[in-house]
Write a protein that holds these residues in place. Sequence first.
Motif, PDB file in Angstrom:
ATOM      1  N   THR A  17     -65.218  -4.400   6.929  1.00 35.35           N
ATOM      2  CA  THR A  17     -65.959  -3.148   6.997  1.00 35.35           C
ATOM      3  C   THR A  17     -65.032  -1.950   6.859  1.00 35.35           C
ATOM      4  O   THR A  17     -65.337  -0.982   6.159  1.00 35.35           O
ATOM      5  CB  THR A  17     -66.739  -3.063   8.316  1.00 35.35           C
ATOM      6  N   ARG A  20     -64.216  -1.624   3.348  1.00 37.60           N
ATOM      7  CA  ARG A  20     -65.338  -1.043   2.605  1.00 37.60           C
ATOM      8  C   ARG A  20     -65.388   0.462   2.796  1.00 37.60           C
ATOM      9  O   ARG A  20     -65.606   1.223   1.859  1.00 37.60           O
ATOM     10  CB  ARG A  20     -66.644  -1.683   3.073  1.00 37.60           C
ATOM     11  N   TYR A  21     -65.159   0.874   4.027  1.00 37.01           N
ATOM     12  CA  TYR A  21     -65.140   2.307   4.311  1.00 37.01           C
ATOM     13  C   TYR A  21     -64.030   2.986   3.516  1.00 37.01           C
ATOM     14  O   TYR A  21     -64.231   3.994   2.853  1.00 37.01           O
ATOM     15  CB  TYR A  21     -64.937   2.543   5.804  1.00 37.01           C
ATOM     16  N   LYS A  24     -64.879   3.121  -0.007  1.00 35.14           N
ATOM     17  CA  LYS A  24     -66.208   3.629  -0.312  1.00 35.14           C
ATOM     18  C   LYS A  24     -66.967   2.654  -1.211  1.00 35.14           C
ATOM     19  O   LYS A  24     -67.660   3.034  -2.140  1.00 35.14           O
ATOM     20  CB  LYS A  24     -66.113   4.998  -0.989  1.00 35.14           C
ATOM     21  N   VAL A  28     -71.855   1.373   4.850  1.00 37.50           N
ATOM     22  CA  VAL A  28     -71.365   1.266   6.211  1.00 37.50           C
ATOM     23  C   VAL A  28     -72.147   2.262   7.071  1.00 37.50           C
ATOM     24  O   VAL A  28     -72.316   3.436   6.695  1.00 37.50           O
ATOM     25  CB  VAL A  28     -69.831   1.488   6.288  1.00 37.50           C
ATOM     26  N   THR A  32     -70.756   3.477  12.766  1.00 34.95           N
ATOM     27  CA  THR A  32     -69.558   2.675  12.520  1.00 34.95           C
ATOM     28  C   THR A  32     -68.505   3.524  11.828  1.00 34.95           C
ATOM     29  O   THR A  32     -67.327   3.484  12.172  1.00 34.95           O
ATOM     30  CB  THR A  32     -69.909   1.488  11.595  1.00 34.95           C
ATOM     31  N   GLU A  33     -68.975   4.270  10.869  1.00 34.58           N
ATOM     32  CA  GLU A  33     -68.064   5.115  10.108  1.00 34.58           C
ATOM     33  C   GLU A  33     -67.283   6.036  11.035  1.00 34.58           C
ATOM     34  O   GLU A  33     -66.066   6.181  10.903  1.00 34.58           O
ATOM     35  CB  GLU A  33     -68.879   5.946   9.107  1.00 34.58           C
ATOM     36  N   ILE A  36     -64.677   4.209  12.891  1.00 42.19           N
ATOM     37  CA  ILE A  36     -63.529   3.931  12.024  1.00 42.19           C
ATOM     38  C   ILE A  36     -62.657   5.163  11.885  1.00 42.19           C
ATOM     39  O   ILE A  36     -61.435   5.114  12.064  1.00 42.19           O
ATOM     40  CB  ILE A  36     -64.000   3.471  10.626  1.00 42.19           C
ATOM     41  N   LYS A  37     -63.307   6.255  11.591  1.00 41.08           N
ATOM     42  CA  LYS A  37     -62.554   7.500  11.437  1.00 41.08           C
ATOM     43  C   LYS A  37     -61.687   7.763  12.653  1.00 41.08           C
ATOM     44  O   LYS A  37     -60.507   8.080  12.548  1.00 41.08           O
ATOM     45  CB  LYS A  37     -63.526   8.670  11.245  1.00 41.08           C
TER      46      LYS A  37
END
Lengths: 332, 332
Positions: A17, A20-21, A24, A28, A32-33, A36-37
Amino acid sequence: MATIRDVAKLAGISVSTVSRYLNKSGYVNAETELNIKNAIDKLNYQPSVVARGLAGKNTKTIALLLPDITNPFFPELARAVEDVATIYGYTVIFCNTDGQVGKEKKYIDALKSKNIDGIIFASNTLGQEDVDKLASFNIPYVCLDRAPTNGTCSVVRSNDLEGGKLAVQHLLDSGCKKIGHIYGPQDLITAKERLIGYEESVRVYDWFSPSLMVPGDFGIEGGKKATEILMKRHPDIDAIFAGNDLMAFGALKVLHRMGIKVPEQVAVIGYDGINMTEITEPELTTIAQPTYDMGALVSRILIKKIEGDIEEDQIHVLDIKLISRDSTRRRG
Amino acid sequence: MATIRDVAKLAGISVSTVSRYLNKSGYVNAETELNIKNAIDKLNYQPSVVARGLAGKNTKTIALLLPDITNPFFPELARAVEDVATIYGYTVIFCNTDGQVGKEKKYIDALKSKNIDGIIFASNTLGQEDVDKLASFNIPYVCLDRAPTNGTCSVVRSNDLEGGKLAVQHLLDSGCKKIGHIYGPQDLITAKERLIGYEESVRVYDWFSPSLMVPGDFGIEGGKKATEILMKRHPDIDAIFAGNDLMAFGALKVLHRMGIKVPEQVAVIGYDGINMTEITEPELTTIAQPTYDMGALVSRILIKKIEGDIEEDQIHVLDIKLISRDSTRRRG
DNA sequence: CTGAAAGCGCTTACAG
DNA sequence: CTGAAAGCGCTTACAG
């Protein structure tokens, strides 16, 4: 150094994931994004370009092959290439080939083993074999000035033919009556076209003679020798069109030594428009190539190609420009 | 592209053994060795530097950070760096920082994510943070001219203090009686030391006054402006020592424009020894740095460091040399 | 002297 | 929308 795994762990999700983030690619979840950030921030995470490269993606590096960075034409070109590369997140490796195919080949091999994304050839060589090799490696490339003998690629150059004509025209406009030409190595298209430009503009005149065309080496020394020859053969010429600025520098030197006044007795015009043309005395008139623009364009084209913007291979011919200065100013 | 696995298969052995052969780490039977060699030849195998890099080895690439390749001092340096890098199988990435810390930082990050093996700083900046970052990244680096404020690394420079003195001495020897100095940006050690060299040589004379020292920007324009100021303040000076060649070019231009004869009325000496000093009229006397040697040395030191030749960090000070030409020749 | 296995840090189908 | 698994091409202990 934090890895993608650390980020995934901290964000409480899987590596896939995060990847994927990062790319891009694929969906996602918004929340979740955010996680992640945050994780990336906290860990000061930066993806490893080399791992990415191994996994089949871009290595974000291109190479610039040129004859010799020490030749004053190239720094500006190199600067432009690097400037736009940086904008797109690429890094540039520079290679001095001295115009030797051997060196060029070695570089290509080395670059290949580094999974370089693409190559800019500002080098003079590049034979058929190289082209084949590149093609078989499937590595994008773009050429400066010279199209490969066989095979196609985009080419960026400036209008040397027009430039040659423009130089002659300017001299004629300045009142010159008999113009000699010092031409560069004829295996370089640029030198060849400038010579053709000269010849085409000049052969209609009855003063014209082939002996007005003298070879030089695109260096200061060559310019000096050629000028000596020219002045011996044709003491009555009143203008010299040098195939590049370095040779024009040589011409100025020799004329000065001979006590011949520039531009009063002999006007001199160079070609390329390198910076140093404004430090000579008199300052040198020159046909300026849009050097920076050429570098920027060639770099941009290559990167587009790398990133899959399929574009028909084509030849981009940029305009040249006369920079008129004292070395051709015949009257106050 | 053949991989190590292909080679192993063809040679009828395991990947590990091939790797051992490639790296000359651990024993490998003579016969096996031959088989490997043959396989490599047949397959035209070339190890992937990026895979190797991921697996924790060198990426065989170093970076050269410099302010601007367009500044005539740097091409020769860059050429030298690249020449020796090539000898050792390294490739060089070049980065124009424009002396901006921001750009420098960005480059360092990008380079780190590429697992670059080492960095040469010919750039002016490099603050404390950068040094810390590099240290934490554990990436070797060597500096040109300027030692980092804090932390240690090997430094290569030339003797600017002596150079400044030598310039003055040469002027005095040529019969000059009152010498002005155009100095470069004082945050550059090179400029500072040259200035000190000037001052120390000159303050014993009763003609000396601080107003004889005028700031320039290490560029042609700065040299012009400074010369104007200098000549206005001290119309009676008979020599100018410019802190670098570009400013000396500016000085020559302005003096010529003012109708002041060089060297008869005012002698001019530059600093650096860039190639173009021989195309001015009169040709420029200059204190030449061993630019190529400096680049070669700094490159060699870095690569040694990378390859584990532990060597005490030290400052290498190379000698400068006077190149005497017409711009300071006072008598026939 | 040689090989099997794990790992470098990512991406990419493929399931779910 | 997300995760487990295989793979990119090498190197490096660790066994044998």
